[in-house]
Scaffold this active site. Structure first.
Site, mmCIF file in Angstrom:
data_model
loop_
_atom_site.group_PDB
_atom_site.id
_atom_site.type_symbol
_atom_site.label_atom_id
_atom_site.label_comp_id
_atom_site.label_asym_id
_atom_site.label_seq_id
_atom_site.Cartn_x
_atom_site.Cartn_y
_atom_site.Cartn_z
ATOM 1 N N HIS A 1 33.342 48.149 46.892
ATOM 2 C CA HIS A 1 32.535 49.304 46.451
ATOM 3 C C HIS A 1 31.629 49.775 47.589
ATOM 4 O O HIS A 1 31.535 50.973 47.870
ATOM 5 C CB HIS A 1 31.597 48.920 45.297
ATOM 6 C CG HIS A 1 32.248 48.609 43.995
ATOM 7 N ND1 HIS A 1 31.938 47.481 43.267
ATOM 8 C CD2 HIS A 1 33.158 49.294 43.263
ATOM 9 C CE1 HIS A 1 32.635 47.482 42.128
ATOM 10 N NE2 HIS A 1 33.391 48.567 42.109
ATOM 11 N N LYS B 1 29.045 48.148 25.563
ATOM 12 C CA LYS B 1 29.753 47.092 26.291
ATOM 13 C C LYS B 1 28.722 46.122 26.838
ATOM 14 O O LYS B 1 27.797 46.549 27.528
ATOM 15 C CB LYS B 1 30.472 47.723 27.495
ATOM 16 C CG LYS B 1 31.953 47.817 27.410
ATOM 17 C CD LYS B 1 32.398 48.222 28.781
ATOM 18 C CE LYS B 1 33.818 48.466 28.994
ATOM 19 N NZ LYS B 1 34.038 49.061 30.323
ATOM 20 N N ARG C 1 42.656 51.007 45.676
ATOM 21 C CA ARG C 1 43.191 49.794 46.305
ATOM 22 C C ARG C 1 44.707 49.818 46.343
ATOM 23 O O ARG C 1 45.322 49.114 47.127
ATOM 24 C CB ARG C 1 42.703 48.555 45.547
ATOM 25 C CG ARG C 1 41.257 48.212 45.822
ATOM 26 C CD ARG C 1 40.736 47.240 44.811
ATOM 27 N NE ARG C 1 40.771 47.847 43.489
ATOM 28 C CZ ARG C 1 40.131 47.376 42.426
ATOM 29 N NH1 ARG C 1 39.438 46.260 42.522
ATOM 30 N NH2 ARG C 1 40.190 47.988 41.272
ATOM 31 N N SER D 1 35.303 43.584 40.511
ATOM 32 C CA SER D 1 34.165 42.932 39.853
ATOM 33 C C SER D 1 34.662 41.895 38.848
ATOM 34 O O SER D 1 34.133 40.779 38.773
ATOM 35 C CB SER D 1 33.309 43.960 39.119
ATOM 36 O OG SER D 1 32.857 44.945 40.002
#
Ligand code: PNS
Length: 160
Positions: free
Chosen positions: A13, A37, A88, A125
């Protein structure tokens, strides 16, 4: 605009944000927090960790928190013309393309994709958290501060 959950920020990031800051005059990192969440870090902690990861030399980036709002509305409010996302690989593209098209459908907001640095291709993450949870070494995947705070949190979880 560099939006995301950043729970927590990784070196991948930070690389994309730093590269965006060399292309654009002004960059906003938007932490789009979904209160429904339960993340690992609070929105304020995520913000602190992003600022720490970017360091003092990145001066044209600010980090802001938003909850229960559409990215297109955040961009309209801040007058941000372009969303920047790192890719990615093909899996990221498959995830990002519908969002980019939806954002363009909603308000004409454009998304620019930066190729992720291959050194960081395996870093996310969620994988970082999984590796940490089962005792793997996450050094170099996140900043030392994120590593230490994550390990402190996971240690707390293990005791509960
Ligand atoms: O880091 P993430 O979790 O991949 O980021 C996804 C994020 C937060 C950028 C995306 O879910 C988002 O834009 N959320 C805000 C709500 C919204 O605008 N949803 C419609 C997207 S087309």
């Amino acid at each position: 605009m560099c939006p995301g959950s950043f729970d927590p920020v990784t070196v991948g990031h930070a690389d994309v944000i730093a590269r965006a800051s060399r292309i654009y005059d002004e960059v906003v990192v938007a932490i789009l927090h979904n209160p429904a969440k339960t993340g690992t870090f609070t929105a304020d902690q995520r913000r602190e960790l992003i600022l720490d990861a970017l360091g003092a030399e990145v001066t044209n980036v600010r980090v802001e928190l938003f909850a229960n709002t559409l990215l297109v509305d955040v961009c309209r409010e801040l007058d941000a013309d372009v969303v920047v996302k790192g890719l990615r690989g093909g899996t990221d593209f498959a995830y990002e393309l519908p969002m980019a098209l939806m954002n363009r459908h909603l308000t004409g907001l454009e998304t620019v994709f930066l190729p992720g640095d291959p050194r960081f291709e395996h870093i996310s993450s969620s994988l970082v958290k999984e590796v940490a949870r089962f005792g793997g070494d996450i050094t170099g995947l996140v900043t030392d501060r994120v590593r230490d705070e994550l390990l402190a949190r996971i240690g707390g979880e293990a005791q509960r």
